[in-house]
Design an enzyme around this catalytic site. Structure first.
Site, short mmCIF file in Angstrom:
data_model
loop_
_atom_site.label_atom_id
_atom_site.label_comp_id
_atom_site.label_asym_id
_atom_site.label_seq_id
_atom_site.Cartn_x
_atom_site.Cartn_y
_atom_site.Cartn_z
N ASP A 67 0.79 -1.21 0.04
CA ASP A 67 -0.03 0.01 0.19
C ASP A 67 0.83 1.20 -0.11
O ASP A 67 2.01 1.19 0.31
CB ASP A 67 -0.90 -0.04 1.15
CG ASP A 67 -0.42 -0.51 2.47
OD1 ASP A 67 0.89 -0.40 2.43
OD2 ASP A 67 -1.01 -0.83 3.44
N ASN A 136 -6.72 -3.05 14.42
CA ASN A 136 -8.20 -3.07 14.17
C ASN A 136 -8.43 -4.33 13.21
O ASN A 136 -9.62 -4.46 12.64
CB ASN A 136 -8.83 -1.62 13.53
CG ASN A 136 -8.01 -1.27 12.11
OD1 ASN A 136 -7.43 -2.36 11.65
ND2 ASN A 136 -8.45 -0.44 11.66
N HIS A 138 -6.96 -4.76 10.22
CA HIS A 138 -6.59 -4.61 8.75
C HIS A 138 -5.55 -5.66 8.16
O HIS A 138 -4.58 -5.63 9.07
CB HIS A 138 -6.63 -3.14 8.46
CG HIS A 138 -5.48 -2.60 8.76
ND1 HIS A 138 -5.30 -1.16 9.12
CD2 HIS A 138 -4.23 -2.94 9.09
CE1 HIS A 138 -4.25 -0.63 9.12
NE2 HIS A 138 -3.28 -1.54 9.17
N GLU A 143 -9.46 -1.84 5.32
CA GLU A 143 -9.86 -1.54 6.77
C GLU A 143 -11.32 -2.29 7.07
O GLU A 143 -12.11 -2.57 6.14
CB GLU A 143 -10.29 0.15 6.96
CG GLU A 143 -9.13 0.86 6.46
CD GLU A 143 -8.27 1.21 7.78
OE1 GLU A 143 -8.12 0.04 8.43
OE2 GLU A 143 -7.78 2.25 8.07
P1 PGA Z 1 2.15 -1.73 12.56
O1 PGA Z 1 1.36 -1.80 11.34
O2 PGA Z 1 3.31 -2.82 12.36
O3 PGA Z 1 2.56 -0.17 12.35
O4 PGA Z 1 1.49 -1.84 13.87
C1 PGA Z 1 0.85 -3.16 11.00
C2 PGA Z 1 -0.14 -2.87 9.94
O5 PGA Z 1 -1.07 -1.89 9.97
O6 PGA Z 1 -0.36 -3.75 9.02
#
Ligand code: PGA
Length: 253
Positions: A67, A136, A138, A143
């Protein structure tokens, strides 16, 4: 899903780096899907260390990142492209021509998403997709919500995701772009094999729901239950809500 739990985040990252190095020995022209965020920083450190010891060879590897923020040029210091340069690409022997990251500044974002899907197809599809998980639930920037998109698409970021990315923008979540481009759920699930890396107790609840909960668009990572070759690599913190198991135990679900 297969599960590997390690005592520390560093052990988990080192094990995943070895897994990737092994995959590259078996298939030097591997097509590798890559994540950004805080979690993979240690993984990329380990891959850089393996490169220094000539224990891994990226010269024929193709990469596709998951992304990118919408509206950021690739050379913007806060872009995921620059993150990848900083943490990995600059430190490994990868052929620049084989690096693929969505261009958040493309004049036509939908056309950019279609181009990306085409590039993945033309590369023969992703062999090994490395994923993180948002607190969350995702994966990529898919999302939680009422529905999910199959293919690479434009997405509105949720407030908690913008907060989680604030560090890239001087700690100010208000400066995190409101939109992004992300591989879709089908793009991710069509990878031949998937490894999800999660570390820290703040991931424990979403990890537990991903493995034991129902498959739901409210927790996009739960769709990994449908994939035939997914490995989940955790440290003790991220595994805290799973039943007790011994260090480095591997078990097949
Ligand atoms: P993070 O992000 O490693 O910064 O917790 C993980 C993600 O959003 O895939």
């Amino acid at each position: 899903m297969n599960l590997s739990v390690f005592p520390t985040a560093r052990d988990a990252a080192a094990a995943l780096a070895d897994h990737i190095a092994g995959a590259l020995r078996t298939k030097p022209d591997l097509v590798l899907g890559l994540p950004t965020g805080r979690t993979p920083v240690q993984l990329y450190r380990e891959l850089a260390a393996l490169t220094e010891r000539h224990a891994v060879d990226f010269s024929r590897t193709t990469t596709f990142n998951l992304d990118e923020f919408l509206g950021l040029r690739p050379d913007d210091p806060a872009s995921y492209r620059r993150y990848m340069e900083r943490h990995l690409f600059r430190k490994i022997n990868i052929d620049r021509e084989r690096i693929h990251v969505l261009d958040g500044s493309a004049p036509d974002p939908e056309a950019e998403c279609a181009r990306y899907e085409r590039a993945i197809r033309e590369a023969g599809g992703v062999d090994l997709q490395i994923l993180g998980i948002g607190s969350n639930g995702h994966i990529g920037f898919n999302e939680p919500g009422d529905s999910l998109m199959a293919r690479t698409h434009r997405v509105t970021l949720r407030p908690e995701t913008r907060r989680a990315n604030a560090a890239l923008f001087g700690g100010d979540a208000g400066r995190v772009p409101g939109e992004a481009l992300s591989m879709g759920m089908a793009t991710i699930l069509q990878a031949r094999s998937i490894v999800l890396l999660a570390t820290g107790v703040e991931k424990a609840a979403s990890v537990e729901r991903m493995i034991h909960g129902p498959i739901t668009t409210r927790l996009p990572a739960s769709f990994l239950q449908l994939h035939a070759d997914t490995l989940v690599v955790l440290d003790e913190g991220a595994a805290r809500k799973l039943e007790r198991r011994t260090e480095n135990e591997e078990r097949r679900r």
